[in-house]
Design an enzyme around this catalytic site. Structure first.
Site, PDB file in Angstrom:
ATOM      1  N   SER A   1       6.062   0.200  -5.141  1.00 45.26           N
ATOM      2  CA  SER A   1       6.136   0.159  -3.682  1.00 45.26           C
ATOM      3  C   SER A   1       5.620   1.479  -3.086  1.00 45.26           C
ATOM      4  CB  SER A   1       7.565  -0.145  -3.244  1.00 45.26           C
ATOM      5  OG  SER A   1       7.622  -0.483  -1.876  1.00 45.26           O
TER       6      SER A   1
ATOM      7  N   ASP B   1       5.253  -6.576  -2.889  1.00 44.58           N
ATOM      8  CA  ASP B   1       6.002  -5.377  -3.238  1.00 44.58           C
ATOM      9  C   ASP B   1       6.484  -5.406  -4.689  1.00 44.58           C
ATOM     10  OD1 ASP B   1       8.364  -3.490  -3.401  1.00 44.58           O
ATOM     11  OD2 ASP B   1       7.718  -3.120  -1.350  1.00 44.58           O
TER      12      ASP B   1
END
Length: 382
Positions: A53, A214
């Site tokens: 991320s 993500d």
């Protein structure tokens, strides 16, 4: 002695940077504390770098300047201390509510059309920022010169439901496990955009024939890429904040949509790491009990050191709530997030320099408090 020979004499150390949106500024502060204790021309003390991320973006930046720890930290610090929300996603009225309108209009289009991914916010400014500040071709040069052995970026596949670690390294075999895999490939801008695409908030990204989001989603074993890439030690900088202490007699309110959304993000970014650390500790104990002749070649003891924030980021974000663009404040208010809401959602989306500078300051202070322990773990005592 060459860099390659020097690295071969030490236990392989991996740096793991977890996700957390704007909270990733904290990681820069911890790294700055470590850098200040090292010689000015020293390379990174990590042979392996893993990021997920927002931590993936910090990881890629470090890998680009692996030959000099001070330079690498200064580069990413400059970006984080000068951040504004519009550098990450469109935050004016036309950008925010135009995006919402386009999402509504999608429902009237035919299902067979291959439409662009939908999301709450448009993060195309982040792609431009990364393109301007990162020269990803430098990663290959640092690998060739043995300043690094491997770099990995974790993404989540919306097509297969797997956690995929794309890695760039020297002579490393890909791996396949249940719900996770390692794929050899160059680190690209698309992978960084995919790994940092917070679910529903930012759009998924197509890489080759799959759509990715993500990296914290589906990531049941955050330590796995580091171990598969050969790490014997893993230094982890997390973003799990300490829980707020409620006063005696406090009566909790019914959790609204915003509070639930914040808990979901906290769970995605933090909970799997703690369970994976507990699992690794059990494996270490088991391996330690085996006689040397009975140990399987794939089993090894891996030590870890985790640094987490000492302050609550949800409370901190409330102090800087007014720095947030008006359009974003109105959008968040629509789902029940105000200045002193219990939701942690704002702490992930508040990309304003006063807030990110404060996070770096907390990270620096936490790093300095644990500096001796960190240096001992990294074998930097001398």
């Amino acid at each position: 002695m060459s860099i390659k020979q020097r690295n071969s004499d030490k236990a392989k150390v991996a740096l793991l940077l977890t996700g957390g949106g704007a909270r990733a500024a904290y990681q820069v502060g911890v790294l700055k504390a470590l850098a200040q204790s090292m010689p000015r021309t020293a390379p990174l003390p990590f042979q392996i770098i893993n990021g997920t991320s927002a931590g993936a973006i910090n990881s890629a930046a470090l890998a680009c300047y692996a030959s000099c720890m001070h330079l690498a930290v200064r580069k990413i610090e400059w970006v984080w201390k000068n951040f504004h929300t519009h550098m990450v996603y469109k935050s004016n009225f036309s950008g925010v509510y135009g995006r919402i309108f386009s999402n509504v209009m999608r429902s009237f289009k035919a299902d067979f059309l291959n439409l662009p991914p939908a999301s709450l916010l448009d993060n195309t400014p982040l792609r431009q920022l990364l393109s301007d500040v990162l020269d990803l071709s430098r990663i290959d040069r640092n690998l060739h010169r043995h300043y690094l052995e491997a770099v990995s970026i974790t993404v989540s596949s919306y097509s297969t439901g797997k956690s995929v670690a794309f890695y760039q390294g020297n002579n490393i075999t890909p791996w396949q496990r249940s719900k996770r895999e390692g794929v050899a490939d160059n680190i690209t801008l698309d992978l960084l955009m995919a790994s940092s695409a917070i679910p529903m908030v930012f759009p998924s990204v197509r890489v080759k024939h799959h759509y990715y989001g993500d990296g914290s989603i589906h990531q049941l074993s955050p330590l796995s890429p580091s171990i598969h890439l050969g790490a014997e030690k893993i230094f982890i900088i997390g973003v799990e904040q300490p829980k707020q202490h409620q006063p005696l007699g406090y009566e909790p309110h019914f959790p609204g949509m915003s509070t639930v959304a914040g808990h979901l993000l906290d769970s995605v970014f933090s909970d799997t790491l703690q369970s994976d650390l507990e699992r690794l500790e059990r494996v270490n104990r088991t391996v330690g009990l085996l006689p040397a002749r009975d140990k399987h070649k794939e089993l090894k003891q891996v030590s870890t050191l985790l640094v987490n924030p000492s302050e609550n980021f949800t409370s901190l974000a409330a102090e800087y709530y007014d720095d947030m663009p008006i359009a974003i404040k109105l959008l968040l208010r629509g789902i029940g997030i105000k200045r002193h809401s219990q939701s942690s959602l704002a702490s992930y989306l508040l990309f304003e320099k006063a807030y990110t500078q404060r996070l770096m300051e907390i990270g620096f202070n936490d790093g300095m408090k644990q500096l001796d322990e960190i240096r001992h773990f990294l074998n930097l005592e001398s």
